[in-house]
Scaffold this motif. Structure first.
Motif, PDB file in Angstrom:
ATOM      1  N   PRO A  78       0.638  -1.197  -0.062  1.00 16.98           N
ATOM      2  CA  PRO A  78       0.107   0.097   0.177  1.00 16.98           C
ATOM      3  C   PRO A  78       0.717   1.251   0.147  1.00 16.98           C
ATOM      4  CG  PRO A  78      -1.000  -1.669   1.579  1.00 16.98           C
ATOM      5  CD  PRO A  78       0.312  -2.144   1.148  1.00 16.98           C
ATOM      6  N   GLY A  79       1.766   1.366   0.549  1.00 14.19           N
ATOM      7  CA  GLY A  79       2.871   2.583   0.738  1.00 14.19           C
ATOM      8  C   GLY A  79       3.477   2.749  -0.652  1.00 14.19           C
ATOM      9  N   ALA A 132      -3.308   2.581   3.073  1.00 15.78           N
ATOM     10  CA  ALA A 132      -1.794   2.707   3.328  1.00 15.78           C
ATOM     11  C   ALA A 132      -1.908   2.714   4.977  1.00 15.78           C
ATOM     12  CB  ALA A 132      -0.929   3.909   2.820  1.00 15.78           C
ATOM     13  N   THR A 137       1.321   1.817   6.961  1.00 15.14           N
ATOM     14  CA  THR A 137       2.442   2.356   6.248  1.00 15.14           C
ATOM     15  C   THR A 137       2.655   3.612   5.954  1.00 15.14           C
ATOM     16  OG1 THR A 137       1.631   1.617   4.084  1.00 15.14           O
ATOM     17  CG2 THR A 137       2.935  -0.130   5.162  1.00 15.14           C
TER      18      THR A 137
END
Length: 196
Positions: A78-79, A132, A137
């Protein structure tokens, strides 16, 4: 729409993209019409305001960003997905110099021709940010409006001759500030350029 009207519409959009890329969002609409080989009245029949013309130009790009965000929502990182989308958002926004101020104003004005496109783009980025954040993250003290503002600020840097060469480095700084814990390969800080 009649075939000749559609041809004029498409020609105006194509020429407007070129002119706005060259001259910025305040480009002469008279110049757009002249280069497209039509009268100013024809331009205004298709696009009654500058914002209407910009919205038509930007809609395809914003739709692409929204579609990209949907694809990135399944990314295993996700980051990285968030940073990748943010980089593309900044590049798209920068392509048309001076559009950032219009976009920011449009977010607050539901009557603006750009409003719906900007809201859609912000929502796409918000979904990636939220994902995220849920994965731990991305920092949780920012929201989609903050992300939209950061994208606009980063695009603005590219428009400033004395700062443009620092824009990539500063993108890395901002992206690293958004992410928490394990950083993203796309967000790693770069050595700042020397000089002022």
């Amino acid at each position: 729409m009649r075939a000749d009207a559609r041809k004029n519409y498409d020609q105006l959009l194509s020429v407007a993209r070129t002119v706005v890329t060259e001259q910025g969002a305040d480009a002469s609409l008279r110049d757009v019409a002249r280069r497209a080989g039509v009268g100013l009245g024809t331009l205004y029949r298709h696009f009654p305001t500058r914002e209407a013309l910009l919205e038509a130009m930007l809609r395809a790009s914003f739709d692409e960003l929204a579609a990209q965000a949907s694809e990135l929502e399944t990314s295993p990182s996700p980051g990285d997905a968030l940073v990748s989308w943010l980089r593309d958002c900044v590049a798209t926004t920068h392509e048309y110099r001076g559009v950032v101020a219009l976009m920011v104003a449009a977010m607050e004005d539901a009557e603006s021709a750009l409003h719906a496109s900007c809201v859609t783009m912000r929502a796409a980025g918000t979904r990636l940010l939220t994902r995220a954040q849920a994965a731990g993250t991305a920092r949780t003290d920012i929201d989609g409006t903050d992300l939209f503002a950061l994208a606009g600020a980063l695009a603005w840097l590219n428009d400033q001759p004395s700062l443009a060469r620092r824009a990539d480095h500063l993108f890395g700084v901002i992206a690293s500030s958004i992410l928490t814990g394990a950083g993203s390969g796309d967000a790693e800080g770069r050595t700042p350029p020397s000089g002022p």
